[in-house]
Design an enzyme around this catalytic site. Structure first.
Site, PDB file in Angstrom:
ATOM      1  N   SER A 199     -24.753  49.246  -1.736  1.00 32.59           N
ATOM      2  CA  SER A 199     -23.384  49.026  -1.730  1.00 32.59           C
ATOM      3  C   SER A 199     -22.555  49.758  -2.805  1.00 32.59           C
ATOM      4  O   SER A 199     -21.306  50.020  -2.829  1.00 32.59           O
ATOM      5  CB  SER A 199     -22.949  47.826  -1.536  1.00 32.59           C
ATOM      6  OG  SER A 199     -23.519  46.705  -2.166  1.00 32.59           O
TER       7      SER A 199
ATOM      8  N   GLU B 199      -6.562  40.218  -2.984  1.00 30.04           N
ATOM      9  CA  GLU B 199      -6.805  39.108  -3.785  1.00 30.04           C
ATOM     10  C   GLU B 199      -8.145  39.622  -4.480  1.00 30.04           C
ATOM     11  O   GLU B 199      -8.378  40.861  -3.953  1.00 30.04           O
ATOM     12  CB  GLU B 199      -7.490  37.939  -2.749  1.00 30.04           C
ATOM     13  CG  GLU B 199      -8.648  38.406  -1.994  1.00 30.04           C
ATOM     14  CD  GLU B 199      -8.539  39.318  -1.094  1.00 30.04           C
ATOM     15  OE1 GLU B 199      -7.627  39.844  -0.384  1.00 30.04           O
ATOM     16  OE2 GLU B 199      -9.798  39.905  -0.762  1.00 30.04           O
TER      17      GLU B 199
ATOM     18  N   LYS C 207     -16.105  49.646  -1.006  1.00 30.39           N
ATOM     19  CA  LYS C 207     -14.789  48.941  -0.822  1.00 30.39           C
ATOM     20  C   LYS C 207     -13.504  49.935  -0.589  1.00 30.39           C
ATOM     21  O   LYS C 207     -12.618  49.487   0.064  1.00 30.39           O
ATOM     22  CB  LYS C 207     -14.349  47.906  -2.000  1.00 30.39           C
ATOM     23  CG  LYS C 207     -15.315  46.718  -2.019  1.00 30.39           C
ATOM     24  CD  LYS C 207     -14.722  45.720  -3.100  1.00 30.39           C
ATOM     25  CE  LYS C 207     -15.365  44.308  -2.942  1.00 30.39           C
ATOM     26  NZ  LYS C 207     -16.874  44.451  -3.340  1.00 30.39           N
TER      27      LYS C 207
HETATM   28  C1  LIG Z   1     -17.800  43.335  -3.224  1.00 27.95           C
HETATM   29  C2  LIG Z   1     -18.943  44.067  -3.027  1.00 27.95           C
HETATM   30  C3  LIG Z   1     -20.068  43.360  -2.309  1.00 27.95           C
HETATM   31  C4  LIG Z   1     -19.782  42.267  -1.277  1.00 27.95           C
HETATM   32  O1  LIG Z   1     -18.806  42.291  -0.314  1.00 27.95           O
HETATM   33  P1  LIG Z   1     -19.155  42.504   1.071  1.00 27.95           P
HETATM   34  O2  LIG Z   1     -17.833  42.463   1.814  1.00 27.95           O
HETATM   35  O3  LIG Z   1     -20.087  41.584   1.771  1.00 27.95           O
HETATM   36  O4  LIG Z   1     -19.610  44.096   1.371  1.00 27.95           O
HETATM   37  C5  LIG Z   1     -21.235  43.858  -2.062  1.00 27.95           C
HETATM   38  N1  LIG Z   1     -21.699  44.925  -2.830  1.00 27.95           N
HETATM   39  C6  LIG Z   1     -20.804  45.469  -3.753  1.00 27.95           C
HETATM   40  C7  LIG Z   1     -21.141  46.607  -4.599  1.00 27.95           C
HETATM   41  C8  LIG Z   1     -19.474  45.047  -3.815  1.00 27.95           C
HETATM   42  O5  LIG Z   1     -18.652  45.484  -4.869  1.00 27.95           O
END
Ligand SMILES: *Cc1c(COP(=O)(O)O)cnc(C)c1O
Length: 393
Positions: free
Chosen positions: A375, A107, A85
């Site tokens: 992610s 948000e 993020k």
């Molecule tokens: C917020 C988040 C997501 C989901 O958001 P996307 O916009 O779909 O990437 C996925 N993985 C993690 C670790 C997150 O914090």
């Protein structure tokens, strides 16, 4: 009028008239600065020195041996604040600064995007206010404290289900009357144009790096790229590096919750239908009257009843495949990566890991090379996982 902002028939701008000038101003600034040398030098500096880029593409040897495939992990979990993020919040925060904005609003659901925005507010010296459903404020006290420590103000939202979608509504409402000095920093590839395009731009660094890294390590492109899909930003970020390579399979993994045959699910593309939510035309979870349904996933980041419009396009064109992984399967992915690689993944990312295991076990996929976008890291999820495992902490 602004560029059409469409992906096939999806995307666009479905907002009250009052917001159009704000979106036009934002698009203009984005188009100007995305190719600006000074802007990009400053962006690269913060991505490297503050966030910790580039991230490694790590060969998961133990898991690969266990599953009979070559599995590489794109280590977005190693970034500052623990997930991808920050790529987007640094990008948009800097853009707001170049636009002369003196206030950021955002948000947040569980708080991850709120934190990534709050720290960028500290970094760039711009005050931040974060809209958060009052139920989420109650459930995520530690994340509220994290935001406040970075100097952000958290604004609880009491409307509707008192969760993410209500927080988004209030943030848009705020922006309608504050656009003069305020930038609304949206956390994923949703919302009206130019957000889906802009957020993808700032997240495409994941795909650029991953492509170069796999070519360096393997001398060829992977067979498949797997990423989890909430609003769609980490997945579109990594997909963007491979979307023009038709031979690379792109797989988006949605939060299946209790399963897509049950009402408790967050699998918008697997289960939803076309509709408009938060300013753009895409797929949504809704009932027959078009009322937006509550989404459910064990991971807060996949618990959203909409999905970015570019994913709707990749889904309908068949360029990418979307699958759902249940809460239970995701927990297994969480344990699998922790156990075999010593890497504790975020519950969101655990969905991608769980599907990678399924994919690797299909006989036709034996020996393939798979890139999984990790992610985020799982420290934030330990209390939840402990309670799911029946462990007292
Ligand atoms: C917020 C988040 C997501 C989901 O958001 P996307 O916009 O779909 O990437 C996925 N993985 C993690 C670790 C997150 O914090």
């Amino acid at each position: 009028m602004i560029n059409n902002g469409k992906f096939g028939k999806y995307g666009g701008i479905f907002v009250p008239e009052l917001l159009i000038p704000a979106l036009e101003e934002l698009e203009k600034a984005f188009l100007k600065y995305k190719d600006d040398k000074e802007f990009n030098q400053e962006l690269d500096y913060y991505l490297k020195e503050f966030a910790g880029r580039p991230t490694a593409l790590y060969y998961a040897r133990n898991l690969s041996e266990k599953l009979g495939c070559k599995i590489y992990l794109k280590r977005e979990d190693m970034l500052h604040t623990g997930a991808h993020k920050i790529n987007n919040t640094i990008g948009q925060g800097l853009l707001a600064k170049y636009m002369g904005k003196t206030r950021l609003i955002a948000e947040t659901g569980a708080g991850q995007h709120g934190i990534a925005t709050a720290v960028v507010g500290s970094l760039l010296g711009i005050p931040v206010e974060v809209y958060m459903g009052s139920n989420d404020v109650e459930r995520q006290k530690l994340n509220v404290l994290r935001m406040e420590l970075s100097g952000a103000k958290v604004l609880p939202v009491d409307a509707g289900s008192k969760t993410l979608k209500d927080a988004i509504n209030d943030a848009f409402r705020d922006w309608t009357s504050s656009v003069e000095n305020t930038h609304y920093l949206i956390g994923t590839t949703m919302g009206p144009h130019p957000y889906p395009t802009m957020v993808k731009h700032f997240q495409s660094v994941i795909g650029r790096e991953a492509r170069a890294e796999i070519l360096e390590k393997e001398g060829e492109l992977p067979d498949a790229v797997i990423a989890c899909v909430g609003g769609g930003s980490n997945s579109i970020g990594i997909f963007s590096g491979f979307v023009d390579d038709a031979a690379v399979e792109l797989i988006g993994v949605e939060g299946g919750g209790d399963g897509i045959k049950t009402p408790r699910t967050g699998a918008t593309l697997c289960k939803g239908t076309e509709g408009i939510l938060h300013g753009s035309f895409s797929f949504v979870l809704q009932n027959n009257d078009g009322q937006i349904s509550e989404a459910h996933s064990v991971s807060a980041g996949l618990d959203y009843p909409g999905v970015g419009p570019e994913h709707a396009y990749l889904h309908s064109s068949g360029r990418a495949n979307y699958v759902a992984v249940t809460d239970k399967e995701a927990l297994r992915g969480f344990e699998l990566l922790s156990r075999y690689e010593g890497i504790i993944p975020a519950l969101e990312s655990s969905h991608a890991v769980a599907y990678a295991e399924k994919y690797a076990k299909m006989p036709e996929n034996k020996g393939k090379t798979i890139v999984v976008n990790l992610s985020g890291r799982g420290d934030k999820d330990m209390f939840l996982v402990a309670s799911e495992m029946g462990v007292e902490v």
